[in-house]
Design an enzyme around this catalytic site. Structure first.
Site, PDB file in Angstrom:
ATOM      1  N   ARG A  10     -51.076 -49.645  -3.925  1.00 36.96           N
ATOM      2  CA  ARG A  10     -50.147 -50.779  -3.923  1.00 36.96           C
ATOM      3  C   ARG A  10     -48.765 -50.244  -4.276  1.00 36.96           C
ATOM      4  NH1 ARG A  10     -49.572 -55.695  -8.232  1.00 36.96           N
ATOM      5  NH2 ARG A  10     -48.174 -57.018  -6.988  1.00 36.96           N
ATOM      6  N   HIS A  11     -47.737 -50.862  -3.743  1.00 34.01           N
ATOM      7  CA  HIS A  11     -46.363 -50.423  -4.010  1.00 34.01           C
ATOM      8  C   HIS A  11     -46.033 -50.507  -5.501  1.00 34.01           C
ATOM      9  CE1 HIS A  11     -44.961 -54.552  -4.746  1.00 34.01           C
ATOM     10  NE2 HIS A  11     -45.752 -54.897  -3.747  1.00 34.01           N
ATOM     11  N   GLY A  12     -44.976 -49.798  -5.882  1.00 37.04           N
ATOM     12  CA  GLY A  12     -44.494 -49.861  -7.255  1.00 37.04           C
ATOM     13  C   GLY A  12     -43.841 -51.202  -7.565  1.00 37.04           C
ATOM     14  N   GLU A  13     -43.511 -51.380  -8.828  1.00 37.36           N
ATOM     15  CA  GLU A  13     -42.995 -52.675  -9.291  1.00 37.36           C
ATOM     16  C   GLU A  13     -41.619 -52.989  -8.707  1.00 37.36           C
ATOM     17  OE1 GLU A  13     -43.258 -54.327 -13.622  1.00 37.36           O
ATOM     18  OE2 GLU A  13     -41.193 -53.597 -13.351  1.00 37.36           O
ATOM     19  N   THR A  14     -41.422 -54.262  -8.370  1.00 40.28           N
ATOM     20  CA  THR A  14     -40.115 -54.788  -7.990  1.00 40.28           C
ATOM     21  C   THR A  14     -39.659 -55.741  -9.085  1.00 40.28           C
ATOM     22  OG1 THR A  14     -40.918 -56.770  -6.853  1.00 40.28           O
ATOM     23  CG2 THR A  14     -40.834 -54.714  -5.563  1.00 40.28           C
ATOM     24  N   GLU A  15     -38.405 -56.134  -9.025  1.00 36.36           N
ATOM     25  CA  GLU A  15     -37.921 -57.086 -10.025  1.00 36.36           C
ATOM     26  C   GLU A  15     -38.634 -58.431  -9.883  1.00 36.36           C
ATOM     27  OE1 GLU A  15     -35.629 -57.571 -13.484  1.00 36.36           O
ATOM     28  OE2 GLU A  15     -36.276 -55.835 -12.318  1.00 36.36           O
ATOM     29  N   TYR A  16     -39.005 -58.786  -8.656  1.00 33.44           N
ATOM     30  CA  TYR A  16     -39.764 -60.017  -8.453  1.00 33.44           C
ATOM     31  C   TYR A  16     -41.138 -59.924  -9.130  1.00 33.44           C
ATOM     32  CZ  TYR A  16     -36.386 -61.789  -5.053  1.00 33.44           C
ATOM     33  OH  TYR A  16     -35.247 -62.266  -4.450  1.00 33.44           O
ATOM     34  N   ASN A  17     -41.787 -58.767  -9.055  1.00 30.88           N
ATOM     35  CA  ASN A  17     -43.050 -58.573  -9.763  1.00 30.88           C
ATOM     36  C   ASN A  17     -42.860 -58.793 -11.256  1.00 30.88           C
ATOM     37  OD1 ASN A  17     -43.973 -55.798  -7.627  1.00 30.88           O
ATOM     38  ND2 ASN A  17     -44.761 -57.885  -7.540  1.00 30.88           N
ATOM     39  N   ARG A  61     -40.434 -51.876   0.170  1.00 32.88           N
ATOM     40  CA  ARG A  61     -40.993 -51.457  -1.119  1.00 32.88           C
ATOM     41  C   ARG A  61     -42.176 -50.498  -0.958  1.00 32.88           C
ATOM     42  NH1 ARG A  61     -41.773 -57.040  -0.432  1.00 32.88           N
ATOM     43  NH2 ARG A  61     -43.884 -57.901  -0.640  1.00 32.88           N
ATOM     44  N   GLU A  84     -47.754 -57.652   3.449  1.00 28.58           N
ATOM     45  CA  GLU A  84     -48.400 -58.590   2.536  1.00 28.58           C
ATOM     46  C   GLU A  84     -48.682 -59.903   3.252  1.00 28.58           C
ATOM     47  OE1 GLU A  84     -50.336 -59.248   0.438  1.00 28.58           O
ATOM     48  OE2 GLU A  84     -49.433 -59.315  -1.576  1.00 28.58           O
TER      49      GLU A  84
END
Length: 214
Positions: A10-17, A61, A84
């Site tokens: 899974r992709h790394g963290e985004t600010e939305y996450n 991302r 997604e």
């Protein structure tokens, strides 16, 4: 006996996450600083793996998560089939009780077998599975690629794993995930069977210092 090693992350963290905002396929967000640190930690742990090709979704991302491997010269492809799930009209909105209740009820409906039920202006798990199938067929049609890396998304990953293991979509929530987690599978060509070797592994992130705002 011909086989293929498949690393799925899974992709790394985004600010939305970090903020708990639903992104889906309609929000093309970037990794935040913590997500970039996660990507760097994964690269440090798996730089030695001889990947023949990298597959990502069309959302930035995922590519950002594996950019260090791409910079090594490893061939890569981006496929919208790996995007997604489309969470619909509520994507990108600040979390609120009504939206949270809507998504909770939607996921419960999926668990109860209503996997053709789509989010409003979004997709159903069945629709995501259907767009993933051509990508799966493409990957398996390339036995010369003995080791590959796939960077994708949480719900889409759950759907993909149920498909690979020939399970109903009602089982998808059994596949837990977190940002930059790893699932490792092997595929044996003669018997066309997948074997799960590593599940939701984040040991490569243990060296990271947890940010104060998490």
């Amino acid at each position: 006996m011909r086989s293929k090693s498949i690393y799925i992350i899974r992709h790394g963290e985004t600010e939305y996450n970090r903020l708990g905002v639903v992104q889906g396929s309609g929000v093309d967000s970037e990794l935040n600083d913590w997500g970039k640190a996660q990507a760097a930690a994964f690269f440090d742990a798996y730089e030695h793996v001889p990947f023949d090709r990298i597959y990502t979704s069309k959302l930035q991302r995922t590519k950002q998560t594996v950019q260090a491997f791409i910079d090594l010269g490893i061939p890569y492809e981006s496929h919208a089939g790996l995007n997604e799930i489309g969470w619909g009209m509520r994507e990108g909105r600040t979390p609120n009780n009504m939206d949270n209740a809507y998504y909770r009820d939607l996921v419960l409906a999926w668990r109860n077998g209503q996997v053709e039920l789509a989010a409003e202006e979004g997709e159903s798990p069945m629709q995501v599975r259907e767009r993933q199938l051509p990508v799966i067929d493409l990957i398996l049609s390339r036995p010369h690629e003995k080791c590959i890396l796939i960077a994708m998304h949480g719900r889409a990953m759950r759907i993909l794993l149920t498909t690979l293991f020939n399970q109903p979509l009602t089982e998808m929530d059994h596949y837990e995930h977190s940002n930059l987690c790893l699932y490792k599978l092997s595929y044996c060509y003669p018997d066309r069977q997948f074997t799960l070797e590593v599940s939701n592994d984040i040991t490569h992130l243990l060296s990271l210092e947890i940010p104060h705002n998490s």
